[in-house]
Design an enzyme around this catalytic site. Structure first.
Site, PDB file in Angstrom:
ATOM      1  N   SER A  15      51.730  60.094  13.242  1.00 18.10           N
ATOM      2  CA  SER A  15      52.724  59.447  12.740  1.00 18.10           C
ATOM      3  C   SER A  15      54.131  60.010  12.861  1.00 18.10           C
ATOM      4  O   SER A  15      55.292  59.536  12.326  1.00 18.10           O
ATOM      5  CB  SER A  15      52.505  59.321  11.045  1.00 18.10           C
ATOM      6  OG  SER A  15      52.514  60.299  10.591  1.00 18.10           O
ATOM      7  N   HIS A 147      71.009  17.795  -1.932  1.00 17.40           N
ATOM      8  CA  HIS A 147      70.354  17.258  -0.963  1.00 17.40           C
ATOM      9  C   HIS A 147      70.843  16.911   0.310  1.00 17.40           C
ATOM     10  O   HIS A 147      70.696  15.997   1.065  1.00 17.40           O
ATOM     11  CB  HIS A 147      69.682  15.615  -1.455  1.00 17.40           C
ATOM     12  CG  HIS A 147      69.248  15.752  -2.853  1.00 17.40           C
ATOM     13  ND1 HIS A 147      67.761  15.778  -2.925  1.00 17.40           N
ATOM     14  CD2 HIS A 147      69.804  15.465  -4.003  1.00 17.40           C
ATOM     15  CE1 HIS A 147      67.478  15.675  -4.183  1.00 17.40           C
ATOM     16  NE2 HIS A 147      68.680  15.529  -5.050  1.00 17.40           N
ATOM     17  N   SER A 268      78.442  29.201  25.882  1.00 19.88           N
ATOM     18  CA  SER A 268      76.932  29.042  26.743  1.00 19.88           C
ATOM     19  C   SER A 268      76.988  29.089  28.009  1.00 19.88           C
ATOM     20  O   SER A 268      78.322  28.974  28.657  1.00 19.88           O
ATOM     21  CB  SER A 268      76.676  27.581  26.222  1.00 19.88           C
ATOM     22  OG  SER A 268      75.884  26.820  27.500  1.00 19.88           O
ATOM     23  N   LYS A 274      81.049  25.104  24.337  1.00 20.30           N
ATOM     24  CA  LYS A 274      80.283  25.646  23.259  1.00 20.30           C
ATOM     25  C   LYS A 274      80.856  26.760  22.643  1.00 20.30           C
ATOM     26  O   LYS A 274      81.367  27.742  23.290  1.00 20.30           O
ATOM     27  CB  LYS A 274      78.615  26.095  23.673  1.00 20.30           C
ATOM     28  CG  LYS A 274      77.889  24.888  24.064  1.00 20.30           C
ATOM     29  CD  LYS A 274      77.543  23.991  22.790  1.00 20.30           C
ATOM     30  CE  LYS A 274      76.840  24.371  21.930  1.00 20.30           C
ATOM     31  NZ  LYS A 274      75.599  24.520  22.063  1.00 20.30           N
ATOM     32  N   GLU A 281      73.200  32.939  12.905  1.00 14.50           N
ATOM     33  CA  GLU A 281      71.642  32.510  13.406  1.00 14.50           C
ATOM     34  C   GLU A 281      70.766  33.691  13.312  1.00 14.50           C
ATOM     35  O   GLU A 281      69.656  33.690  12.905  1.00 14.50           O
ATOM     36  CB  GLU A 281      71.776  32.011  14.675  1.00 14.50           C
ATOM     37  CG  GLU A 281      72.422  30.570  14.839  1.00 14.50           C
ATOM     38  CD  GLU A 281      72.593  29.985  16.236  1.00 14.50           C
ATOM     39  OE1 GLU A 281      72.021  29.169  16.606  1.00 14.50           O
ATOM     40  OE2 GLU A 281      73.120  30.658  17.010  1.00 14.50           O
ATOM     41  N   TYR A 308      43.711  58.554  -1.590  1.00 14.00           N
ATOM     42  CA  TYR A 308      44.537  58.432  -0.279  1.00 14.00           C
ATOM     43  C   TYR A 308      43.444  58.083   0.719  1.00 14.00           C
ATOM     44  O   TYR A 308      42.509  58.625   0.678  1.00 14.00           O
ATOM     45  CB  TYR A 308      44.945  59.915   0.167  1.00 14.00           C
ATOM     46  CG  TYR A 308      45.889  59.741   1.346  1.00 14.00           C
ATOM     47  CD1 TYR A 308      47.180  59.297   1.366  1.00 14.00           C
ATOM     48  CD2 TYR A 308      45.050  60.207   2.727  1.00 14.00           C
ATOM     49  CE1 TYR A 308      47.766  59.242   2.618  1.00 14.00           C
ATOM     50  CE2 TYR A 308      45.879  59.918   3.791  1.00 14.00           C
ATOM     51  CZ  TYR A 308      47.081  59.586   3.865  1.00 14.00           C
ATOM     52  OH  TYR A 308      47.771  59.517   5.051  1.00 14.00           O
ATOM     53  N   LYS A 316      55.063  53.334   6.865  1.00  9.01           N
ATOM     54  CA  LYS A 316      56.140  53.522   7.330  1.00  9.01           C
ATOM     55  C   LYS A 316      56.686  52.626   8.043  1.00  9.01           C
ATOM     56  O   LYS A 316      58.129  52.506   8.114  1.00  9.01           O
ATOM     57  CB  LYS A 316      56.303  55.058   7.921  1.00  9.01           C
ATOM     58  CG  LYS A 316      56.218  55.918   6.971  1.00  9.01           C
ATOM     59  CD  LYS A 316      55.820  57.467   7.544  1.00  9.01           C
ATOM     60  CE  LYS A 316      54.738  58.185   6.657  1.00  9.01           C
ATOM     61  NZ  LYS A 316      53.653  57.314   6.131  1.00  9.01           N
TER      62      LYS A 316
HETATM   63  N1  ARG Z   1      50.881  61.153   8.051  1.00  6.03           N
HETATM   64  C1  ARG Z   1      50.166  61.003   6.668  1.00  6.03           C
HETATM   65  C2  ARG Z   1      50.851  59.680   6.087  1.00  6.03           C
HETATM   66  O1  ARG Z   1      51.912  59.280   6.367  1.00  6.03           O
HETATM   67  C3  ARG Z   1      50.418  62.091   5.845  1.00  6.03           C
HETATM   68  C4  ARG Z   1      49.475  62.343   4.949  1.00  6.03           C
HETATM   69  C5  ARG Z   1      48.227  62.904   5.620  1.00  6.03           C
HETATM   70  N2  ARG Z   1      47.178  63.156   4.781  1.00  6.03           N
HETATM   71  C6  ARG Z   1      46.111  63.282   5.341  1.00  6.03           C
HETATM   72  N3  ARG Z   1      45.250  63.588   4.675  1.00  6.03           N
HETATM   73  N4  ARG Z   1      45.833  63.177   6.763  1.00  6.03           N
HETATM   74  O2  ARG Z   1      50.330  59.102   5.212  1.00  6.03           O
END
Ligand code: ARG
Length: 475
Positions: A15, A147, A268, A274, A281, A308, A316
């Site tokens: 990530s 309306h 345009s 135009k 928009e 978790y 994210k």
């Molecule tokens: N990159 C992970 C997330 O955004 C962080 C937590 C990772 N935890 C794990 N046990 N791999 O959720």
């Protein structure tokens, strides 16, 4: 684990491309954690100092572009690995009584609370543009619609201030959301808490969180504070989108109520005449992306067992995407409002065409004792007659008015004028110039109060950052 991770799995599960944006918050949170470990005697002050020295060095390396992010699973692993390289064995002590599961929530909360404030500040800027445009055009009357049919005369300023009221609620929702973001998750550990006697309240104080989350399993499982934020941003965007839609309509030659400055329109490639309202928009167009961010995270969360699960990492992309879009759109929306010019003559023309003061006529009759339903029917008949011969209230003849002769006095004539229609409005929140002046006054004061509150939060957080990460000997 006996084997090293498959390269493709590593890439698939990383990530870092997203969460590298959180590096400052990860460093700040880590510094607070180290100070707490020091306080409970798990680190010597020398070790604590050395860890924070390493964290500061990493901050500098990242800011100078000297750290390659690729090859790491996430920002937490990168910072910890680099800390080990820079400061040696003490780097291995930082993760005591902490898990990436609570660490990521902390980073997100530190980040999001600031972004909420940044977004609110941009909403204020849009609101100021609306108020300024309203102030410049205090007496301008336009047709109000229901309306999309001409309904009653309203002040242009009243119409603009409707968007102030909507965005004021958007601010209230975001500030309410902030209360649930602004509570400390760290100390949940992986899910169950820890046998180490950590002091979570001390960490909360260091990081300027007014409260501490009270269930460790909840902390690492939920992302409701993000989902709530995405819902709030989606709703804000729906308001912006409707405003964009009105600007598109008003600037169309079919309405021609406003002119958008040339610098805010495009031509345009084929049609030389135009002048397109692309900014409005695009604000309207980006709304789908933000609404889908809410749907994306809601779908991620809905079937997850506690606690978790790696699925949560997918919080994210929608979060970052929405923040980017909403900040850009708010900024340009404020400038778009500055760059529109209402066209009085066209509004007046539209006002003349649509019997917009028919309701005023009815209200006049009510003041003369005619029951409203009866008045409605009589004026309806009159409008039908006039329309059939292509006339307006301006072409009324004595014979048109003969059914009303028992009720009409000298004071009747101004009732049919659009300008006096708004001036006669008496109810709280109505389109009267006095009501608009009240709304403007209160709006300006409300923004000033909000700005003060925001600035004090920002100051508090900045001081925490300096005290916890950047400065030593602060205690
Ligand atoms: N990159 C992970 C997330 O955004 C962080 C937590 C990772 N935890 C794990 N046990 N791999 O959720």
């Amino acid at each position: 684990m006996s084997k090293s991770l498959d390269k493709e799995v590593e890439l698939f599960s990383s990530s870092i491309a997203e969460d590298s944006q959180l590096y400052l918050y990860d460093l700040w949170g880590s510094a607070a954690h180290s100070r707490m470990l020091e306080k409970i005697g798990l680190l010597t002050s020398h070790e604590g100092y050395s860890l924070r020295q390493g964290l500061r060095a990493i901050k500098q390396e990242i800011e100078e572009g000297r750290i390659a992010f690729s090859g790491f699973e996430d920002i937490h692993s990168l910072i910890e690995a680099r800390l080990r390289e820079l400061q040696g064995e003490v780097g291995e002590k930082l993760h005591t009584a902490r898990s990436r599961n609570d660490q990521i929530v902390l980073d997100e909360k530190l980040f999001l609370r600031e972004e909420i404030i940044n977004i609110v500040e941009r909403i204020h800027n849009l609101q100021k543009a609306l108020l300024a445009k309203a102030q410049e055009n205090l007496t301008l009357v336009m047709p109000g619609f229901t309306h999309l049919q001409p309904a009653q005369p309203v002040l242009f300023a009243h119409h603009l201030l409707a968007y102030f009221s909507m965005t004021k609620r958007d601010v209230a929702r975001l500030m309410d959301n902030l209360e649930r973001v602004n509570t400390l998750p760290l100390g949940a550990g992986a899910l169950a808490g820890t046998s180490i006697p950590i002091d979570r309240f001390y960490v909360a104080k260091l990081l300027a969180f007014p409260s501490v989350q009270d269930n460790s399993m909840d902390v690492v499982s939920d992302r409701d504070f993000i989902l709530e934020f995405l819902g709030n941003v989606a709703l804000l965007f729906i308001h912006l989108s409707r405003m964009g839609e009105e600007i598109v309509l008003w600037s169309s030659p079919a309405f021609h109520f406003i002119e958008i400055d040339d610098s805010f329109t495009t031509g345009s490639s084929i049609m030389p005449q135009k002048k397109n309202p692309d900014v409005a928009e695009l604000i309207r167009g980006k709304t789908g992306e933000v609404i889908s961010s809410w749907i994306s995270l809601a779908t991620t969360l809905k079937g997850l067992p506690l606690t978790y699960n790696r699925d949560l990492q997918q919080d994210k992309p929608p979060l970052f995407r929405s923040i980017k879009e909403v900040k850009a759109s708010l900024r340009i929306a404020a400038r778009l409002i500055e760059n529109i010019r209402p066209i009085k003559e066209e509004m007046e023309k539209a006002l003349r065409d649509g019997f917009l003061t028919a309701t005023d006529f009815c209200e006049y009759l009510v003041t003369k004792g005619v029951p409203f339903r009866k008045a409605h029917q009589m004026v309806g008949e009159l409008v039908k007659q006039l329309a059939s011969r292509g006339a307006s209230f301006r072409e009324l003849t004595p014979s048109d008015l003969s059914p009303f002769s028992d009720f009409l006095d000298q004071d009747f004539i101004p009732y049919l004028e659009e300008k006096t229609s708004v001036e006669r409005k008496a109810s709280f929140g109505s389109s009267s110039p006095w009501e608009i002046e009240r709304q403007l006054r209160e709006a300006t004061q409300w923004i000033a109060e909000q700005e003060e509150a925001i600035n004090s939060l920002r100051k508090e957080w900045h001081e925490s950052f300096e005290r916890v990460l950047m400065r030593e000997s602060a205690e």
